[in-house]
Design a protein around this motif. Structure first.
Motif, PDB file in Angstrom:
ATOM      1  N   ASN B 302      33.980 -60.454  97.103  1.00  0.00           N
ATOM      2  CA  ASN B 302      33.570 -61.365  98.173  1.00  0.00           C
ATOM      3  C   ASN B 302      34.739 -61.659  99.105  1.00  0.00           C
ATOM      4  N   GLY B 305      35.372 -58.658 101.220  1.00  0.00           N
ATOM      5  CA  GLY B 305      34.297 -58.457 102.197  1.00  0.00           C
ATOM      6  C   GLY B 305      34.268 -59.506 103.290  1.00  0.00           C
ATOM      7  N   THR B 306      34.964 -60.608 103.107  1.00  0.00           N
ATOM      8  CA  THR B 306      34.941 -61.660 104.131  1.00  0.00           C
ATOM      9  C   THR B 306      36.303 -61.766 104.824  1.00  0.00           C
ATOM     10  N   ALA B 309      37.517 -58.008 105.785  1.00  0.00           N
ATOM     11  CA  ALA B 309      36.419 -57.081 106.080  1.00  0.00           C
ATOM     12  C   ALA B 309      36.875 -55.875 106.899  1.00  0.00           C
TER      13      ALA B 309
END
Lengths: 343, 574
Positions: B302, B305-306, B309
């Protein structure tokens, strides 16, 4: 008169004498630290025994079944138990965290979507069962082996002592891991004794076996000393059979030491079980123990640390309580040990 | 899930291909061979000298063993070899679907194929020099083919056993010669390879690192940690599997084909080993490393991906994760029981356990999407449809009841890493719901793959995965599920389900023959075979995985080859 006055106080004193066991119990009850530890243990044991009640009637969940696609209710809203990331690149899936609502994932979920609180309670049953049973077996076997070796002496003592030395020579965890890896593949088959690979009795047997020398060696030393004591020599001289000497004279003198070992060994066995389960060679899924729950939580350490921290805290609390209680039992059964600074 | 072990696993697995090759008949067609053509595709972008230079820093938890390109069988090093070693042919060094294209590398052009597809004639490029300063000759090519057998390359008996004389070399590797199989002519700079039977997949086999061309005086045993001279853009300056691998520019390299062996950007590539996966993530985040080999741990996904990214590159793989059902043992010797599992498995749940919908997609066929022969089709989804939509637990329970297998014991064998184990736990839970007594046996990744292949271990259900060697449908269906790939009692029985259907086998042989003349027709046949196999349900396709490459902020020019993954030498750090 003189006879009367001489006799009465003696008989009164005899009635008042509580005996060694009652004295020890009294000492133990007066030891506040040990008492507090016993209360903590009692709470943990009762809570663990209530695991099925909690799972079925409060959390309404099966802690051994995956709920990967399941949902739950938080603040009146239905939410997935495992939430896929919806931000950025949308990578990763995070289990629901603690809701502090006993009916809906009180301590959150693990990566299978299972209720962590329910698994903690079930894990407590398993860890306590393995710890206590392994400790009992280990102490019983260790006592028998130690008494026989110490009393028999000669070749019997030499053989038993060397076998114990061999076991002792292996680092405990290494030996336990080796045994577990072998036995977890095919189970244990010793003549008529068969234990399936996934059975809880397997870690019990392994842990009990590896700790036998830790009990047997000090008890053997104690028996070696006892054997030369006058009352044993008198019993031998009077022609008493060996089993009777062992049962009536030797055993009662080493039993307090063996009993002191029980809570301490329980703590040690629980730690060993947790370590083995953490390494995937102890309790097997879907069964839960505190060690397996820590392992389950390892991959969630950054996102859901509760899954790891909660069983870790329980292990620490329980083993600390067992150690304090063990010290209390030692002080109660052998007050001299406190002065000598150890068991 | 270690990417380094996948190819290692394939080493034991491609026995079936032996028979695939043998089964291929001659086509009688003397046209240029190859399942792909070198002229197709967009070609590589022009070299941008302003980005040349710098040191690219790579990290991995562990090294991948021997550095010998004819011995190593891991994705981890095959990825590096793309910028180091060359064969007569190679896969195009570009991103996307084009990367499946085979192009001439050390050969000037694609081979001339004669003798009904059994003879391949190559002309060597002139002016190519090894990193030790010696010029490339036809003798090096002949010696390299012989060396494949001398070092007992993992695919010697499967990819190259069709070369004339290979049989004797496989029996006596140390004295291997291929006087009639590989013939070099120094005067004309030609090399002729003779096969015992036509093999439409042979160009692919020449394009993998095991067919790398090495100096003729290379040791005839595994070179281990001693780097062998290269023809490519980089050479290994030092290698210690416990610490690091250092690649530097090959001083004798001059780009001869941008498609086959492009000039690299970094001056140096430092590959460090020994970090934990967690620290690899942190190192890339902090710019201390430029790329991590290992898949990021679940609890960092997570965050990557944040917050990071722009540095994460997600690519679908031509691979599938699947559960094998032993068709020769109860309860899965019952077709209804096998079909029940296929209906019951919630692929969405498995996708979640793998890391979410952006890291995997539900699978319902054996051939992955985007792969030759793949056609959307799903027999086992609730309500029917061409793609998987939901599990049908009610139907599964009904089938279990009909099969009369409820209550039987089922052992599930998985690898003991987090992802495999969690999928195994899910399957155990599911089987319990279906009425079976399921137990889970997690085994070390080092032994699980061979353990589940050996019938002596009586594995009923195993979780495993398959990653393509090269882009041909036979690499999945024929290798994994043909009668020829089932070897009871052997650790190399890649048909783990023990599935052997004579009718389907005949269709596979027909498809293999068709591939020699009409690839499109062959692919149609393979898609029909895929559906035929799934109707019998010897396996449960679970997911098609994707791969995350996590790179540092300074890295540019990221390209993903579907064949060998990220093009390491094409990254720039300046």
């Amino acid at each position: 008169m003189g006879q009367v006055t001489d006799t009465l106080p003696r008989s009164r004193e005899a009635r008042r004498s509580p005996g060694p066991w009652r004295t020890a119990a009294g000492d133990l009850l007066r030891n506040r630290a040990a008492l507090a530890a016993a209360v903590v243990l009692l709470v943990v044991v009762v809570a663990s025994l209530c695991a099925p009640l909690y799972a079925a009637h409060i959390a309404h969940t099966d802690p051994f079944q995956s709920h990967v696609s399941g949902t739950t209710v938080v603040d009146g809203k239905t939410v997935p138990v495992l939430t896929p990331s919806s931000t950025g690149l949308g990578l990763g899936v995070t289990p629901i965290g603690p809701t502090w609502d006993p009916a809906h994932y009180f301590l959150g979920a693990d990566n299978q979507g299972r209720d962590v609180m329910a698994r903690l309670l079930y894990g407590g049953r398993t860890s306590l069962f393995i710890g206590f049973t392994a400790a009992l077996i280990s102490c019983a076997l260790g006592t028998v082996v130690g008494v026989v070796a110490g009393y028999a002496g000669g070749a019997v003592d030499a053989v038993i002592s060397r076998v114990l030395d061999v076991i002792w020579a292996f680092p405990v965890y290494l030996l336990a891991i080796c045994l577990s890896v072998v036995l977890l593949t095919n189970g244990l088959r010793l003549g008529p004794l068969t234990v399936d690979a996934g059975s809880l009795w397997l870690p019990v047997a392994i842990i009990a076996a590896i700790y036998v020398p830790y009990i047997a060696r000090p008890l053997r030393g104690q028996v070696l000393v006892l054997r030369n004591k006058e009352f044993i020599q008198a019993a031998i001289g009077s022609g008493a059979p060996v089993p009777r000497i062992l049962r009536r004279e030797v055993l009662p003198n080493v039993l307090p030491t063996a009993l002191v070992f029980v809570p301490l060994m329980t703590a040690l066995a629980m730690l060993t079980e947790s370590a083995l389960s953490f390494l995937s060679v102890g309790v097997q899924p879907p069964d839960a123990s505190w060690g397996t729950i820590i392992e389950d939580g390892l991959g969630l350490l950054y996102t859901r640390p509760t899954v790891t921290i909660a069983p870790g805290l329980l292990i620490a609390l329980t083993t600390a309580a067992l150690n304090v209680l063990g010290d209390g039992v030692r002080d109660a059964l052998d007050p001299g040990a406190r002065l000598r600074g150890g068991v | 899930m270690s990417r380094s072990t996948r190819r290692g696993a394939l080493a034991a697995a491609t026995v079936a291909l032996t028979l695939t090759v043998a089964a291929c008949s001659s086509s009688g067609d003397d046209s240029s061979a190859g399942p792909t053509t070198s002229s197709s595709g967009t070609g590589s972008a022009a070299f941008q000298p302003q980005h040349k230079g710098g040191t690219l820093k790579l990290v991995a938890h562990a090294a991948a063993g021997s550095l010998d390109p004819q011995v190593n069988y891991t994705l981890q090093y095959w990825q590096l070899y793309q910028s180091m070693y060359d064969g007569l042919l190679s896969f195009k060094k570009v991103g996307g679907q084009e990367s499946f294209t085979v192009v001439p590398d050390l050969a000037t052009a694609m081979p001339k194929v004669t003798n009904s597809g059994r003879t391949y004639t190559f002309t060597l490029r002139k002016g190519i020099t090894f990193s030790n300063g010696k010029a490339l000759t036809t003798d090096d090519v002949v010696a390299s083919f012989e060396r494949i057998f001398k070092v007992s390359s993992p695919t010697a008996g499967t990819f190259y056993n069709g070369i004339v004389g290979a049989d004797a070399c496989l029996k006596k590797p140390a004295s291997c010669t291929l006087p009639k199989g590989v013939i070099g002519d120094a005067k004309t700079d030609t090399v002729t390879v003779n096969l015992t039977a036509a093999d439409p997949e042979f160009p692919y086999k020449l394009a993998v690192p095991h067919a790398s061309i090495l100096p003729k005086d290379s040791p005839t045993k595994d070179a281990g940690t001693k780097p062998l001279p290269t023809t490519g853009a980089y050479m290994a300056a030092s290698y210690d599997p416990n610490r690091a691998l250092k690649l530097v520019r090959n001083p004798h390299f001059k780009e001869w084909s941008r498609q086959a062996e492009p000039e690299g950007y970094p001056d140096e590539i430092d590959y460090t080993f020994g970090q934990t996966v967690e620290s690899e993530v942190t190192a890339v985040q902090n710019g201390q490393a430029d790329w991590m080999f290992d898949p990021p741990p679940a609890d960092r996904l997570n965050e990557i991906g944040t917050k990071y990214a722009s540095q994460a590159h997600v690519n679908p793989l031509t691979a599938f994760w699947y559960a094998t059902l032993n068709v020769n043992m109860a309860p899965f010797n019952n077709k209804l029981a096998r079909q029940a599992i296929n209906y019951a498995v919630d692929r969405a749940a498995v996708v979640r356990l793998y890391g979410g919908t952006n890291l995997a997609s539900p699978a319902c066929t054996i051939l992955p999407p985007g792969f030759p022969g793949h056609v959307d089709s799903c027999d086992y989804t609730k309500g029917g449809g061409k793609t998987w939509s939901a599990a049908d637990l009610a139907k599964a329970k009904e089938l279990v009841k009909k099969s009369g297998t409820a209550g039987q014991e089922v052992g599930i064998v998985v690898q003991d890493d987090d992802v495999n184990k969690s999928i195994g736990q899910y399957l155990q839970s599911l089987l319990t719901q279906l009425g079976y007594k399921a137990t889970l046996k997690p085994l070390s990744a080092n032994i699980q793959f061979t353990y589940i292949q050996n019938t002596k271990n009586k594995v009923q259900l195993a979780l495993t995965s398959w990653y393509q060697d090269y882009p041909a449908a036979s690499d999945f269906l024929n290798v994994l599920l043909s009668c020829a790939s089932y070897h009871p009692g052997s650790d190399s029985s890649i048909n783990i389900s023990g599935f052997c259907d004579k009718g389907i086998d005949t269709k596979m042989q027909t498809a293999l023959k068709s591939a020699q003349t009409d690839e499109a027709s062959a692919n149609k046949q393979w898609s029909a075979i895929d559906q035929d196999v799934m109707a019998e349900s010897p396996v449960v396709p679970l997911i098609n995985p994707k791969l995350i490459d996590f790179t540092s902020k300074r890295v540019g020019n990221y390209q993903f080859s579907k064949q060998f993954y990220m093009l390491v030498g094409q990254l720039w750090v300046k």
